[in-house]
Design a protein around this motif. Structure first.
Motif, PDB file in Angstrom:
ATOM      1  N   ALA A 353      41.082  44.083  55.162  1.00 48.42           N
ATOM      2  CA  ALA A 353      41.706  44.932  55.117  1.00 48.42           C
ATOM      3  C   ALA A 353      40.648  45.838  55.999  1.00 48.42           C
ATOM      4  O   ALA A 353      41.171  46.665  57.211  1.00 48.42           O
ATOM      5  CB  ALA A 353      42.072  45.689  53.686  1.00 48.42           C
ATOM      6  N   ASP A 354      39.226  45.906  55.499  1.00 48.59           N
ATOM      7  CA  ASP A 354      38.313  47.271  55.787  1.00 48.59           C
ATOM      8  C   ASP A 354      38.394  46.069  57.658  1.00 48.59           C
ATOM      9  O   ASP A 354      37.992  47.588  58.693  1.00 48.59           O
ATOM     10  CB  ASP A 354      37.199  46.715  55.588  1.00 48.59           C
ATOM     11  CG  ASP A 354      37.310  47.599  54.015  1.00 48.59           C
ATOM     12  OD1 ASP A 354      37.804  48.544  53.693  1.00 48.59           O
ATOM     13  OD2 ASP A 354      36.333  47.350  53.563  1.00 48.59           O
ATOM     14  N   VAL A 355      37.825  45.242  57.904  1.00 52.58           N
ATOM     15  CA  VAL A 355      38.056  44.350  59.509  1.00 52.58           C
ATOM     16  C   VAL A 355      39.496  45.569  60.099  1.00 52.58           C
ATOM     17  O   VAL A 355      40.149  45.720  61.630  1.00 52.58           O
ATOM     18  CB  VAL A 355      37.940  43.842  59.722  1.00 52.58           C
ATOM     19  CG1 VAL A 355      37.424  42.801  61.413  1.00 52.58           C
ATOM     20  CG2 VAL A 355      36.621  43.060  59.283  1.00 52.58           C
ATOM     21  N   LEU A 356      40.104  44.928  59.287  1.00 48.75           N
ATOM     22  CA  LEU A 356      42.045  45.642  60.370  1.00 48.75           C
ATOM     23  C   LEU A 356      42.094  46.905  60.382  1.00 48.75           C
ATOM     24  O   LEU A 356      42.644  47.098  61.591  1.00 48.75           O
ATOM     25  CB  LEU A 356      42.994  45.110  59.574  1.00 48.75           C
ATOM     26  CG  LEU A 356      43.145  43.296  59.089  1.00 48.75           C
ATOM     27  CD1 LEU A 356      44.069  42.979  58.218  1.00 48.75           C
ATOM     28  CD2 LEU A 356      43.275  42.566  60.685  1.00 48.75           C
ATOM     29  N   ALA A 357      41.618  48.055  59.326  1.00 53.36           N
ATOM     30  CA  ALA A 357      41.317  48.236  59.978  1.00 53.36           C
ATOM     31  C   ALA A 357      41.097  49.640  60.498  1.00 53.36           C
ATOM     32  O   ALA A 357      40.999  49.977  61.993  1.00 53.36           O
ATOM     33  CB  ALA A 357      41.496  50.290  58.288  1.00 53.36           C
ATOM     34  N   THR A 358      39.483  49.270  60.679  1.00 55.03           N
ATOM     35  CA  THR A 358      38.429  49.270  61.986  1.00 55.03           C
ATOM     36  C   THR A 358      39.319  49.097  63.479  1.00 55.03           C
ATOM     37  O   THR A 358      38.871  49.880  64.353  1.00 55.03           O
ATOM     38  CB  THR A 358      36.941  48.303  61.761  1.00 55.03           C
ATOM     39  OG1 THR A 358      36.504  49.191  60.384  1.00 55.03           O
ATOM     40  CG2 THR A 358      36.056  49.156  62.875  1.00 55.03           C
ATOM     41  N   ALA A 359      39.686  47.440  63.621  1.00 50.73           N
ATOM     42  CA  ALA A 359      40.404  47.207  64.869  1.00 50.73           C
ATOM     43  C   ALA A 359      41.788  48.203  65.052  1.00 50.73           C
ATOM     44  O   ALA A 359      41.662  48.777  66.039  1.00 50.73           O
ATOM     45  CB  ALA A 359      40.916  46.503  64.402  1.00 50.73           C
ATOM     46  N   ALA A 360      41.986  48.575  64.433  1.00 47.88           N
ATOM     47  CA  ALA A 360      43.572  50.011  64.868  1.00 47.88           C
ATOM     48  C   ALA A 360      42.847  50.976  64.911  1.00 47.88           C
ATOM     49  O   ALA A 360      43.453  51.899  65.813  1.00 47.88           O
ATOM     50  CB  ALA A 360      44.853  49.493  63.266  1.00 47.88           C
ATOM     51  N   ARG A 361      41.858  51.301  64.180  1.00 51.48           N
ATOM     52  CA  ARG A 361      41.325  52.913  65.052  1.00 51.48           C
ATOM     53  C   ARG A 361      40.561  53.187  65.630  1.00 51.48           C
ATOM     54  O   ARG A 361      40.894  53.955  66.890  1.00 51.48           O
ATOM     55  CB  ARG A 361      40.462  53.579  63.888  1.00 51.48           C
ATOM     56  CG  ARG A 361      40.923  53.509  62.343  1.00 51.48           C
ATOM     57  CD  ARG A 361      40.071  54.658  61.704  1.00 51.48           C
ATOM     58  NE  ARG A 361      40.409  55.238  60.259  1.00 51.48           N
ATOM     59  CZ  ARG A 361      40.280  54.321  59.110  1.00 51.48           C
ATOM     60  NH1 ARG A 361      39.524  52.636  59.465  1.00 51.48           N
ATOM     61  NH2 ARG A 361      41.377  54.230  58.228  1.00 51.48           N
ATOM     62  N   THR A 362      40.332  51.886  66.789  1.00 52.88           N
ATOM     63  CA  THR A 362      39.042  52.082  67.464  1.00 52.88           C
ATOM     64  C   THR A 362      39.761  51.387  68.969  1.00 52.88           C
ATOM     65  O   THR A 362      39.340  50.894  70.108  1.00 52.88           O
ATOM     66  CB  THR A 362      38.161  51.156  67.230  1.00 52.88           C
ATOM     67  OG1 THR A 362      37.543  49.716  67.002  1.00 52.88           O
ATOM     68  CG2 THR A 362      37.309  51.969  66.081  1.00 52.88           C
ATOM     69  N   GLY A 363      40.794  49.616  68.708  1.00 49.29           N
ATOM     70  CA  GLY A 363      41.133  49.414  69.720  1.00 49.29           C
ATOM     71  C   GLY A 363      42.017  49.592  70.778  1.00 49.29           C
ATOM     72  O   GLY A 363      43.008  50.423  70.214  1.00 49.29           O
ATOM     73  N   ALA A 364      41.109  49.422  71.652  1.00 50.38           N
ATOM     74  CA  ALA A 364      41.727  50.861  73.340  1.00 50.38           C
ATOM     75  C   ALA A 364      42.891  48.862  73.513  1.00 50.38           C
ATOM     76  O   ALA A 364      43.885  47.394  73.799  1.00 50.38           O
ATOM     77  CB  ALA A 364      40.733  50.246  74.487  1.00 50.38           C
ATOM     78  N   PRO A 365      44.299  49.950  74.137  1.00 45.39           N
ATOM     79  CA  PRO A 365      45.059  49.331  74.450  1.00 45.39           C
ATOM     80  C   PRO A 365      45.373  48.627  75.972  1.00 45.39           C
ATOM     81  O   PRO A 365      43.805  49.287  76.831  1.00 45.39           O
ATOM     82  CB  PRO A 365      46.769  50.145  75.242  1.00 45.39           C
ATOM     83  CG  PRO A 365      46.258  51.788  73.969  1.00 45.39           C
ATOM     84  CD  PRO A 365      44.622  51.557  73.811  1.00 45.39           C
ATOM     85  N   ARG A 366      45.268  47.494  75.772  1.00 41.60           N
ATOM     86  CA  ARG A 366      45.338  46.521  78.187  1.00 41.60           C
ATOM     87  C   ARG A 366      46.280  47.551  78.402  1.00 41.60           C
ATOM     88  O   ARG A 366      47.435  47.714  78.635  1.00 41.60           O
ATOM     89  CB  ARG A 366      45.656  45.378  76.917  1.00 41.60           C
ATOM     90  CG  ARG A 366      44.471  44.846  76.414  1.00 41.60           C
ATOM     91  CD  ARG A 366      44.605  42.896  75.983  1.00 41.60           C
ATOM     92  NE  ARG A 366      44.238  43.098  75.305  1.00 41.60           N
ATOM     93  CZ  ARG A 366      43.889  41.279  74.890  1.00 41.60           C
ATOM     94  NH1 ARG A 366      44.818  40.332  75.649  1.00 41.60           N
ATOM     95  NH2 ARG A 366      43.135  41.097  73.753  1.00 41.60           N
TER      96      ARG A 366
END
Length: 366
Positions: A353-366
């Motif tokens: 869950a922590d990894v997913l939350a970090t990815a949702a916050r930082t992931g850049a759209p393609r």
């Protein structure tokens, strides 16, 4: 900041939904919103219902057919080439339906706990239609090629070996975080909460798992073998009443239907004998219960049990005599049992869950 996650699962057995529910619980505990969608419901003309029924039928009654399908469409390519997309006829209509669902209430990330979801989201992400991170939480110990699509941003894997397999097949962001199981499996159980059979019945209890659909070969014979050798076979029959009725007739056997308090059950047994390397095996590793693979079911069962054994997470028993010998090695305190317990618990290195939350916050759209 509260985030919104859409989790894609499927009612193929219970394992995928169990992982999806645990992820939703963890994310909600962190203040995030979740919605879980069964990807089979995205298919038109009740095709998802037909696929579920077909899978349940062939895996129970004609496993040779399921094995052939698995070899043709799921086994990873032996030469290390990136996976070939075989599910396009199924993926296309589901992808269109998911696109409409997400447009109504856009999420911050999409998480797949079933391989069809991984193919759907990978395709949408690759086409630029899905503009938020797409993560895949792999629930199998063996990665077949439908789990992997290069369009997905993140693959959370149960073992370092599965992460390596994902990278070999061209998957992005492969991280070994450990299986996703409820916190209760990691906690020491209160002896007062242990099921009565462990206190009253003779023999050291050994748990036999058959999955939610009660699938396995020669289960009555295995139970009789264990009982005859002084063990207490406790069989999880899932939701298959006919199997429970049949095993109830085997002397010295405890046949259980659907069990809600699996952590307490794990605390009451000495070893798990499994045939599919599914969610029950992951729960046993968290609970410190050594795992034996015996008579694996066709297709993914054979593949996953072999991969668990190669990773040092289970002991494969290839004959009745081998099973009894292995149980004697693993059921009693000592270095052999402790080494298996330590190997299982070492998998749980991060909270998905922590990894997913970090990815949702930082992931850049393609």
């Amino acid at each position: 900041m509260a985030l919104r996650f859409v989790i894609l699962s499927a009612r193929m057995g219970a394992g995928h939904d169990t992982v999806a529910a645990e992820l939703a619980r963890r994310l909600a505990r962190r203040g995030h919103r979740t919605e879980t969608i069964d990807v089979l419901d995205l298919l038109p003309a009740r095709l998802g219902v037909a696929l579920r029924a077909f899978y349940a039928t062939v895996i129970r009654h004609v496993p040779v057919v399921y094995d052939a399908i698995y070899r043709a469409y799921f086994v990873p390519p032996p030469d290390g080439n990136r996976q070939v997309r075989d599910t396009t006829p199924i993926v296309l209509p589901a992808a269109r339906a998911l696109r409409r669902r997400l447009a109504a209430d856009p999420p911050d990330a999409v998480v797949s706990t079933f391989h069809l979801g991984a193919q759907i989201c990978g395709r949408l992400r690759e086409e630029g239609v899905l503009r938020v991170p797409s993560a895949v939480v792999i629930t199998d110990f063996a990665v077949h090629r439908q789990w992997v699509h290069p369009g997905n941003d993140l693959h959370l894997c149960p073992t370092p070996q599965t992460a390596q397999d994902v990278r070999r097949m061209g998957g992005q962001g492969a991280l070994a975080v450990g299986p996703v199981v409820a916190d209760a499996f990691h906690d020491s159980a209160d002896p007062a909460g242990v099921d009565a059979f462990a206190r009253a019945a003779p023999g050291r209890p050994v748990l036999l798992s058959t999955g939610a659909w009660g699938v396995g070969s020669q289960l009555a014979e295995t139970a009789a073998l264990l009982s005859g050798d002084g063990w207490l076979p406790v069989v999880l029959c899932g939701r298959r009443r006919a199997l429970r009725w049949r095993l109830d007739r085997v002397p010295g056997t405890v046949a259980l239907g659907w069990v809600d308090d699996v952590p307490a059950l794990m605390a009451a047994v000495d070893v798990l004998v499994m045939n599919a390397a599914g969610q029950t095996a992951a729960q046993a590793l968290a609970a410190g219960v050594p795992v034996v693979g015996y008579r694996p079911i066709a297709g993914h069962g054979v593949h996953s049990v072999r991969r668990m054994a190669e990773s040092g997470l289970c002991v494969p028993a290839r004959s009745p005599q081998d099973l009894l010998r292995t149980l004697r090695e693993l059921a009693f305190d000592g270095p052999v049992r402790q080494a298996r317990i330590d190997a299982g618990r070492a998998l749980f290195t991060a909270d998905a869950a922590d990894v997913l939350a970090t990815a949702a916050r930082t992931g850049a759209p393609r």
